[in-house]
Design a protein around this motif. Structure first.
Motif, PDB file in Angstrom:
ATOM      1  N   GLU A 197      -9.454 -32.176 -36.556  1.00 35.14           N
ATOM      2  CA  GLU A 197      -9.508 -31.344 -35.215  1.00 35.14           C
ATOM      3  C   GLU A 197      -7.991 -31.057 -34.516  1.00 35.14           C
ATOM      4  OE1 GLU A 197      -9.794 -27.127 -33.923  1.00 35.14           O
ATOM      5  OE2 GLU A 197     -10.952 -28.790 -35.566  1.00 35.14           O
ATOM      6  N   ASN A 198      -7.656 -31.965 -33.516  1.00 32.35           N
ATOM      7  CA  ASN A 198      -7.074 -32.271 -32.817  1.00 32.35           C
ATOM      8  C   ASN A 198      -5.477 -32.154 -33.301  1.00 32.35           C
ATOM      9  OD1 ASN A 198      -5.607 -33.465 -30.042  1.00 32.35           O
ATOM     10  ND2 ASN A 198      -4.841 -34.380 -30.865  1.00 32.35           N
ATOM     11  N   TYR A 199      -5.022 -32.740 -34.918  1.00 30.25           N
ATOM     12  CA  TYR A 199      -4.433 -33.154 -35.543  1.00 30.25           C
ATOM     13  C   TYR A 199      -4.232 -31.489 -35.967  1.00 30.25           C
ATOM     14  CZ  TYR A 199      -0.553 -34.648 -38.328  1.00 30.25           C
ATOM     15  OH  TYR A 199       0.442 -35.036 -38.755  1.00 30.25           O
ATOM     16  N   PHE A 200      -5.163 -30.829 -36.367  1.00 33.14           N
ATOM     17  CA  PHE A 200      -4.676 -29.364 -37.052  1.00 33.14           C
ATOM     18  C   PHE A 200      -4.724 -28.445 -35.565  1.00 33.14           C
ATOM     19  CE2 PHE A 200      -6.441 -25.219 -37.830  1.00 33.14           C
ATOM     20  CZ  PHE A 200      -6.043 -24.602 -38.813  1.00 33.14           C
ATOM     21  N   CYS A 201      -4.954 -28.704 -34.505  1.00 35.07           N
ATOM     22  CA  CYS A 201      -4.399 -27.670 -32.957  1.00 35.07           C
ATOM     23  C   CYS A 201      -2.820 -28.264 -32.700  1.00 35.07           C
ATOM     24  CB  CYS A 201      -5.630 -27.873 -32.541  1.00 35.07           C
ATOM     25  SG  CYS A 201      -6.951 -27.398 -32.790  1.00 35.07           S
ATOM     26  N   SER A 202      -2.746 -29.430 -33.024  1.00 32.40           N
ATOM     27  CA  SER A 202      -1.443 -29.638 -32.002  1.00 32.40           C
ATOM     28  C   SER A 202      -0.468 -30.073 -32.975  1.00 32.40           C
ATOM     29  CB  SER A 202      -1.892 -30.962 -31.343  1.00 32.40           C
ATOM     30  OG  SER A 202      -2.180 -31.798 -31.945  1.00 32.40           O
ATOM     31  N   GLN A 203      -0.426 -30.569 -34.247  1.00 28.42           N
ATOM     32  CA  GLN A 203       0.431 -30.985 -34.815  1.00 28.42           C
ATOM     33  C   GLN A 203       1.001 -29.828 -36.815  1.00 28.42           C
ATOM     34  OE1 GLN A 203       2.608 -33.643 -34.260  1.00 28.42           O
ATOM     35  NE2 GLN A 203       0.988 -33.935 -32.259  1.00 28.42           N
ATOM     36  N   THR A 204      -0.403 -29.499 -37.256  1.00 29.76           N
ATOM     37  CA  THR A 204       0.576 -29.027 -38.660  1.00 29.76           C
ATOM     38  C   THR A 204      -0.768 -28.413 -39.088  1.00 29.76           C
ATOM     39  OG1 THR A 204       1.135 -28.421 -40.041  1.00 29.76           O
ATOM     40  CG2 THR A 204       0.645 -30.922 -39.919  1.00 29.76           C
ATOM     41  N   ARG A 205      -0.795 -27.781 -39.339  1.00 23.51           N
ATOM     42  CA  ARG A 205      -2.149 -26.908 -40.090  1.00 23.51           C
ATOM     43  C   ARG A 205      -1.933 -27.185 -41.618  1.00 23.51           C
ATOM     44  NH1 ARG A 205      -4.102 -21.552 -38.657  1.00 23.51           N
ATOM     45  NH2 ARG A 205      -4.401 -20.962 -40.696  1.00 23.51           N
ATOM     46  N   VAL A 206      -0.853 -27.285 -42.250  1.00 17.88           N
ATOM     47  CA  VAL A 206      -0.734 -27.880 -43.724  1.00 17.88           C
ATOM     48  C   VAL A 206      -0.001 -29.417 -43.753  1.00 17.88           C
ATOM     49  CG1 VAL A 206       0.086 -27.100 -45.822  1.00 17.88           C
ATOM     50  CG2 VAL A 206      -0.441 -25.522 -44.356  1.00 17.88           C
ATOM     51  N   PRO A 207      -0.876 -30.841 -43.417  1.00 17.34           N
ATOM     52  CA  PRO A 207      -0.158 -31.632 -43.734  1.00 17.34           C
ATOM     53  C   PRO A 207       0.367 -32.064 -44.896  1.00 17.34           C
ATOM     54  CG  PRO A 207      -2.452 -32.256 -43.550  1.00 17.34           C
ATOM     55  CD  PRO A 207      -2.312 -30.738 -43.646  1.00 17.34           C
ATOM     56  N   SER A 208       1.052 -33.063 -44.522  1.00 16.95           N
ATOM     57  CA  SER A 208       2.632 -33.809 -45.904  1.00 16.95           C
ATOM     58  C   SER A 208       1.226 -34.176 -46.646  1.00 16.95           C
ATOM     59  CB  SER A 208       3.922 -34.185 -46.013  1.00 16.95           C
ATOM     60  OG  SER A 208       3.441 -34.619 -44.596  1.00 16.95           O
ATOM     61  N   GLN A 209       2.168 -34.785 -47.564  1.00 18.68           N
ATOM     62  CA  GLN A 209       0.846 -36.149 -48.029  1.00 18.68           C
ATOM     63  C   GLN A 209       0.557 -37.306 -47.541  1.00 18.68           C
ATOM     64  OE1 GLN A 209       2.533 -36.034 -52.535  1.00 18.68           O
ATOM     65  NE2 GLN A 209       0.808 -35.114 -53.280  1.00 18.68           N
TER      66      GLN A 209
END
Length: 373
Positions: free
Chosen positions: A85-97
């Motif tokens: 959740e923290n990564y989704f909100c602060s980094q990116t909604r669509v992570p790379s592989q």
């Protein structure tokens, strides 16, 4: 200091032609002029429109959606995970592989589980189909009545048929009650759109929509204060005409009346090109750029108004690009929904496919509207 700022802000030379002052626009000789203080009425009008919209969507649009069988897809919620959740909100909604593999190591989850978590989490932030239907229904209804009001306010006016009449006797042109009501309705609507941004459907051209609403409000406010009311009403009615068909096409598309929706969209495309790429620049902007200097020397307000019109024209070109892509999809593939909206994802979508879609949507948004208009 505030008094000094106010004096500069309302300096006659900024907003009026040379040899004219605000005292010349005081009610006299049977003429009634627009006043800046009347713009405050736009706020209660916007609040009333928000209330009317709420009642319409709840008691008319929602039951209509039920009758037509419009249902939101069942969404599985994303499992609670503070790290993701923290990564989704602060980094990116669509992570790379690579980012997914890194998150797998941190969470101890398989790659497939992490990918599904991000899909479900993105879906949670997307508006449901019924909400989109209700919003499109409201805008279609408003644009219809706004356009009808504009036609009633203009059909018997000489400046509709001869644009040189727009500047006849300017700025000593009496304000008409129909013009006041039309302006108040339009300003209230665009202000209500700004107030409702937080709970409206978020689209790919969100920033462009905000710029459009602010530019429209600035244009309407300036044209009201400086008595550019005649040209202001013409600009509004030209914009509202095509937006009715756009929102109507969305309504029928959500209801799965695809043939009707596609037909309306093609008619909308023709009308959009005619009004926004032909009439607006070669009829209205020509009217505001060429004809005024026949009556008075250019001044700050003259340049300000025309620059704001050019900002709208740039947005028209941006939306025309988006519309052309939608027409291409309609003719050569299958068009579903509003191309400016995010697509809802399935758990079966692969990460590679999703990243391809995301890059395509961002690319089309970066290269690239009711509203509107």
């Amino acid at each position: 200091m505030l008094q000094t700022v106010g004096e500069w802000l309302w300096w006659d030379r900024l907003w009026l032609p040379a040899n004219l002052s605000w005292s010349d626009l005081e009610d006299s000789e049977g003429r009634v002029y627009a006043k800046a203080s009347q713009l405050y009425a736009a706020l209660p009008c916007a609040l009333c429109l928000l209330l009317v919209r709420y009642l319409f969507e709840r008691y008319m649009a929602t039951p209509l959606a039920d009758v037509w069988g419009i249902r939101d897809r069942v969404r599985l919620p994303a499992e609670r995970n503070p790290l993701l959740e923290n990564y989704f909100c602060s980094q990116t909604r669509v992570p790379s592989q690579a980012e997914v593999r890194s998150l797998c190591k941190k969470t101890g989850w398989p790659q497939r589980t992490v990918e599904v978590w991000f899909r479900r989490r993105r879906n949670q932030d997307r508006a449901g189909l019924k909400k989109r239907f209700c919003e499109a229904s409201w805008r279609c209804l408003f644009y219809f009545f706004a356009f009808l009001g504009g036609v009633l306010a203009l059909y018997d006016k000489p400046w509709l048929y001869d644009l040189r009449e727009v500047w006849e006797g300017f700025p000593k042109q009496s304000m008409l009650p129909s013009q006041y009501r039309y302006y108040l309705l339009e300003m209230g609507f665009y202000l209500s759109l700004l107030l409702s941004l937080t709970f409206d459907v978020k689209r790919k051209d969100f920033k462009e929509q905000v710029i459009h609403h602010i530019a429209t409000l600035l244009l309407l406010s300036f044209s009201w204060i400086s008595n550019y009311i005649r040209i202001g009403t013409l600009v509004m009615v030209v914009h509202d005409s095509a937006d009715i068909l756009l929102e109507g096409a969305k309504v029928f598309n959500y209801a799965k009346w695809h043939q009707t929706a596609n037909t309306m969209f093609l008619v909308f495309t023709f009308l959009f090109v005619l009004t926004r790429l032909v009439l607006f620049p070669f009829w209205l902007i020509h009217c505001t750029w060429v004809y005024p200097v026949e009556h008075y020397a250019p001044f700050f307000g003259y340049y300000f108004f025309n620059i704001m019109l050019l900002v709208l024209q740039i947005l028209h070109i941006y939306w025309a690009i988006l519309i052309s892509k939608m027409v291409y999809k309609l003719i050569f593939s299958k068009l579903e929904g509003d191309d400016r909206s995010d697509e809802e994802e399935n758990d079966s979508d692969s990460l590679k496919e999703r990243n391809h879609k995301f890059r395509h949507m961002n690319g089309s948004g970066a290269r690239g509207r009711a509203n509107g208009h």
